[in-house]
Write an enzyme that holds these catalytic residues in place. Structure first.
Site, PDB file in Angstrom:
ATOM      1  N   TRP A   1     -27.094  18.336  13.939  1.00 12.92           N
ATOM      2  CA  TRP A   1     -27.544  16.934  13.942  1.00 12.92           C
ATOM      3  C   TRP A   1     -26.619  16.087  14.828  1.00 12.92           C
ATOM      4  O   TRP A   1     -27.065  15.155  15.495  1.00 12.92           O
ATOM      5  CB  TRP A   1     -27.529  16.395  12.503  1.00 12.92           C
ATOM      6  CG  TRP A   1     -27.818  14.931  12.394  1.00 12.92           C
ATOM      7  CD1 TRP A   1     -29.038  14.343  12.299  1.00 12.92           C
ATOM      8  CD2 TRP A   1     -26.870  13.857  12.361  1.00 12.92           C
ATOM      9  NE1 TRP A   1     -28.914  12.974  12.215  1.00 12.92           N
ATOM     10  CE2 TRP A   1     -27.588  12.654  12.248  1.00 12.92           C
ATOM     11  CE3 TRP A   1     -25.473  13.791  12.428  1.00 12.92           C
ATOM     12  CZ2 TRP A   1     -26.969  11.399  12.202  1.00 12.92           C
ATOM     13  CZ3 TRP A   1     -24.856  12.548  12.374  1.00 12.92           C
ATOM     14  CH2 TRP A   1     -25.592  11.375  12.262  1.00 12.92           C
ATOM     15  N   HIS A   2     -25.317  16.435  14.821  1.00 18.11           N
ATOM     16  CA  HIS A   2     -24.363  15.637  15.595  1.00 18.11           C
ATOM     17  C   HIS A   2     -24.618  15.726  17.097  1.00 18.11           C
ATOM     18  O   HIS A   2     -24.350  14.779  17.822  1.00 18.11           O
ATOM     19  CB  HIS A   2     -22.928  16.067  15.287  1.00 18.11           C
ATOM     20  CG  HIS A   2     -22.408  15.462  14.031  1.00 18.11           C
ATOM     21  ND1 HIS A   2     -22.716  15.961  12.798  1.00 18.11           N
ATOM     22  CD2 HIS A   2     -21.620  14.379  13.812  1.00 18.11           C
ATOM     23  CE1 HIS A   2     -22.136  15.225  11.868  1.00 18.11           C
ATOM     24  NE2 HIS A   2     -21.480  14.248  12.452  1.00 18.11           N
ATOM     25  N   GLY A   3     -25.073  16.845  17.566  1.00 14.42           N
ATOM     26  CA  GLY A   3     -25.320  16.931  19.003  1.00 14.42           C
ATOM     27  C   GLY A   3     -25.892  18.283  19.369  1.00 14.42           C
ATOM     28  O   GLY A   3     -25.643  19.279  18.691  1.00 14.42           O
TER      29      GLY A   3
ATOM     30  N   PHE B   1     -24.633  10.372  19.129  1.00 15.38           N
ATOM     31  CA  PHE B   1     -25.333  11.235  18.175  1.00 15.38           C
ATOM     32  C   PHE B   1     -26.634  10.564  17.773  1.00 15.38           C
ATOM     33  O   PHE B   1     -27.306  10.932  16.923  1.00 15.38           O
ATOM     34  CB  PHE B   1     -24.467  11.523  16.948  1.00 15.38           C
ATOM     35  CG  PHE B   1     -23.113  12.075  17.332  1.00 15.38           C
ATOM     36  CD1 PHE B   1     -23.002  12.979  18.371  1.00 15.38           C
ATOM     37  CD2 PHE B   1     -21.971  11.663  16.703  1.00 15.38           C
ATOM     38  CE1 PHE B   1     -21.765  13.484  18.753  1.00 15.38           C
ATOM     39  CE2 PHE B   1     -20.728  12.168  17.060  1.00 15.38           C
ATOM     40  CZ  PHE B   1     -20.630  13.071  18.086  1.00 15.38           C
TER      41      PHE B   1
END
Lengths: 345, 490
Positions: B335-337, B490
């Site tokens: 989800w962060h990247g 993000f």
């Protein structure tokens, strides 16, 4: 709501802003014979003063522009070298520390107004590295941008203002300079050749141990199409073209340790290819690894200045490139100094 | 629009001015929505269409789910809604990542064809507003809330500017009622609450915002160059320098992100809205699960409620529980990247959580041992936990695989060389002073509970001195070219 809290915020702002302004003003200006005169390295002001001077009539001028990595180019040696081929040009080294095309763009009109005969622009991968603010600026705007609209309106207003706000531009830089908080050496922000006294910046050649532990930044490079510095660089070249000022580009030499630690040198080649494709008549010469193993480095990025018998090679090579450009028949460049072409990448 | 710009300060003052002058509730809500859209449009330009699309999509799906007469139909509608949200997120955030992996394997198996990258712009905040929106439709599906009647109210929930681009991740069931809160007045009777700027809210809000600006501009932005000096080219760097760099990055990302959150919470508080806290002194966590109760709380609780528990949580077999923890953190990392380094960060935390759970399950006596109840035991738990937390920050910061491997090796297998570390420290004295300052402030905030509330409750003249001090620090940290918040990407 009564206004006491809002008033307290306003008072706090006025007090702290006054302290900031006064502190920075006293840092930048000193009182001499009853008038306040600039006392520090406020580079934009100094550049304005330099470019607005009255240059001798009919003087042929060569402007060297780029970052501190071009400071080692000695204008006296270069003038001598050019004279040997009957080219009487005065060379000005206008390198500014931390310069990147986006920053240089701010003074391009000043450069053009001084009517140089040629502009020689030194670039390296650092010129196209990401700056921290670019992540949200790199996007293409399909709809009108309020930020740009405000900037376009406000910019000329501030430029035409009778007050000089430049001393407020980067409090952080000034503060860090004052407390010695800049990483590495907290030295000059102006080319010593033009804006300061040369002697105070005469640093020694670094030994191998120092070069091994030298911490140089390797910022990532945004892709071509999103790279604001590339866009600014092209604008600079185009503006110079529009004003019929020829440009020579050279790739700044790099030290061996830095070259070995570069994350991906090929990325920079893509930029050179892109520039050479778009401006086929602008010659690009590469000194990239030409002096990588020579004992001429002050740190991983800078050739030492003013060490006559060692670093003259850098000035001589640039003088050769200029000579070859101005008078192709008088001098032949050796193979390693030949023009960058698209296929070289 | 970045919080740490003059643009935002002017924007916010204008908004406050309008709310002070115009008291009509309906107008206030429409104005708040338009202001939030302007805030987003200012930096995201045409990508605002995605935000509007998500809003309309979930508003109507929310109604449809509510009106569906059987559970099967509700489920299908929920899946459609999630497909729209996650499809948009996946397309803009992960398409190029997926193409890159496909091309890599294509090259490996000599397929001879490369798919060109789409080079899509990553819409700022898409990960956050997608998650906000999901809480609405899932909340209706689970019967936790009913659909809002007013589209404006729902659009404000999705686009509320303080939390729009980097959270905290709001829950519809917590935020939407605040827009329709009823108050009783002697003269006017019961009515919906208007946005009123009160002195108390203004004081706590400004205190929070001031602390946020301090964390971001004075600590995070000043440490950032030192982190770059370590991790932009770490090959050849000694262990202690790597460890120092990792600690510096841990401080940077905490101050950057919690600074953003404080500004967001402060701005919302001034307007009279409550938002969930996102951080609770995470570097005092004494176990991996404790860390995730204190770090990015709105995300970890979202992942728990919308991913870990639906996967079965801890209600199935023990092996399944470990697997669920691992999957949750793996997806949390992704989800962060769209990059393997974030995946590795998530995997590491998944392994930490699963291992910790395994140890606690396998050796229950260890968890109840007297030693861990003593101060020394607490300190040992804290140091072990933070050792692993800071190890995981390396892949979060370093994308280059060789650099990451080298840095993690040096962190784990300490070489005990000190000479270049000393040189590094000497050439970064200012940054070290900032780090020490952070540690002192962090300990103070741990020792004194509710420090922010206490600051905002001091007498006005002392509060003014506090503000002058913070403003001076922030002004002298102003660079002219503000640094973006790390979590914006993000």
């Amino acid at each position: 709501m009564n206004q006491s809290v809002a008033l307290a915020v306003l008072v706090a702002f006025i007090i702290s802003f006054s302290i900031l302004s006064l502190g920075l003003f006293l840092y930048h200006y000193k009182l001499e014979d009853g008038t306040w005169v600039l006392s520090s390295d406020n580079i934009l002001v100094k550049q304005r003063v330099f470019f607005s001077q009255k240059f001798p009539a009919n003087q042929e001028k060569i402007f060297l522009i780029g970052s501190s990595q071009i400071w080692a180019l000695n204008t006296i040696y270069m003038h001598e070298d050019l004279l040997k081929n009957n080219l009487n040009y005065t060379v000005y080294n206008l390198g500014v520390a931390l310069d990147v095309p986006k920053v240089r763009m701010k003074t391009i009109d000043l450069i053009i107004s001084a009517k140089p005969t040629i502009v020689v622009y030194g670039i390296s991968d650092r010129d196209f590295a990401t700056d921290s603010s670019s992540s949200d600026e790199s996007q293409v705007n399909l709809l009108p941008s309020p930020h740009d609209i405000i900037q376009n309106w406000l910019g000329p207003q501030l430029a035409n203002s009778p007050f000089d706000f430049n001393f407020l531009q980067s409090p952080k830089l000034n503060f860090l300079t004052m407390v010695g908080g800049l990483p590495g050496d907290n030295r000059f922000y102006a080319n010593p050749d033009i804006y300061a006294t040369l002697e105070q910046y005469n640093f020694p050649i670094a030994n191998n141990t120092k070069l091994q532990i030298d911490y140089a930044n390797f910022e990532s490079i945004l892709p071509l199409e999103k790279n604001e510095n590339l866009i600014a660089f092209k604008k600079i070249i185009s503006k110079l073209h529009e004003n019929k000022i020829p440009v020579i580009i050279f790739v700044i030499p790099q030290e061996r340790h830095r070259l070995e630690h570069l994350p991906d040198p090929n990325v920079f080649n893509l930029f050179l290819n892109n520039i050479s494709q778009e401006y086929p008549d602008v010659p690009i010469y590469s000194l990239w690894d030409r002096y990588a193993d020579m004992n001429i480095w002050e740190d991983r990025r800078h050739v030492v200045m003013n060490a006559k018998n060692t670093t003259r090679v850098y000035s001589d090579d640039i003088a050769k490139i200029i000579t070859n450009y101005l008078s192709p028949n008088t001098i032949e460049l050796d193979q390693s100094l030949s023009r960058w072409t698209f296929n070289d990448g | 629009m970045l919080f740490n710009t003059i643009d935002f300060i002017i924007f916010f003052i204008v908004i406050l001015g309008v709310f002070v002058l115009i008291k009509n509730r309906k107008f206030q809500h429409v104005f708040l929505l338009l202001a939030s859209y302007f805030f987003f449009y200012y930096t995201s330009n045409y990508l605002i269409t995605l935000l509007i699309f998500t809003t309309i999509w979930d508003y109507y799906f929310g109604k449809a789910i509510w009106n569906a007469d059987n559970i099967q139909r509700k489920k299908i509608l929920l899946i459609c809604s999630l497909a729209g949200n996650l499809g948009l997120l996946g397309f803009f955030k992960y398409t190029d990542f997926a193409i890159t992996q496909f091309n890599f394997f294509g090259h490996y198996f000599d397929l001879g064809h490369q798919i060109p990258l789409l080079n899509l712009a990553l819409p700022i905040g898409i990960s956050f507003y997608t998650f906000h929106s999901i809480t609405y439709t899932v909340g209706i599906y689970r019967g936790q809330l009913s659909p809002v009647k007013s589209f404006t109210d729902y659009a404000i929930f999705v686009a509320f500017f303080p939390q729009l681009v980097a959270g905290p991740i709001l829950r519809a069931k917590d935020f939407l009622p605040q827009l329709r809160e009823k108050i009783d007045g002697l003269e006017v009777g019961t009515q919906f609450r208007r946005i009123v700027i009160t002195n108390a809210n203004l004081k706590i809000g400004i205190t929070l915002m001031a602390i946020g600006f301090f964390k971001k501009m004075v600590i995070a932005d000043n440490i950032s160059p030192m982190v770059g000096d370590v991790f932009n080219a770490p090959i050849g760097v000694d262990s202690f320098t790597i460890i120092l760099g990792s600690i510096a990055f841990g401080i940077q990302i905490f101050c950057d992100f919690s600074g953003y959150t404080d500004i967001a919470l402060g701005a919302a508080a001034i307007l009279g809205f409550k938002m969930p806290i996102n951080f609770n002194k995470p570097y005092f966590a004494t176990s991996p699960s404790d860390f995730w109760r204190k770090w990015h709380i709105s995300l970890s609780s979202w992942l728990r409620d919308y991913l870990y528990i639906p996967l079965g949580g801890s209600h199935k077999s023990k092996t399944r529980t470990y697997l669920n923890l691992f999957i949750t953190m793996f997806l949390g990392g992704l989800w962060h990247g769209a990059s393997w380094n974030f995946v590795l960060w998530g995997i590491l935390h998944g392994v930490y959580l699963a291992s910790h759970k395994f140890i606690v399950d396998k050796f229950p006596l260890l968890g109840n041992a007297k030693f861990f109840k003593t101060k020394l035991g607490w300190l040992v738990s804290l140091l072990i936990t933070q050792y692993f937390v800071f190890l995981a920050w390396i892949p979060f910061r370093v994308q280059n695989v060789d650099f990451m491997k080298y840095s993690m090796m040096k962190y784990v297998l300490v070489d005990f060389h000190t000479s270049s570390t000393l040189n590094f420290i000497l050439s970064h004295r200012f940054h070290i002073v900032i780090m020490v300052g952070f540690v002192i402030l962090h300990i103070i905030s741990y020792k004194i509970p509710h420090l922010r509330e206490r600051i905002s409750n001091v007498k006005l003249r002392y509060w003014l001195v506090f503000l002058v001090g913070i403003m001076l620090c922030v002004f002298f940290s102003y660079e002219g070219n503000p640094e973006a918040f790390l979590y914006f990407k993000f």
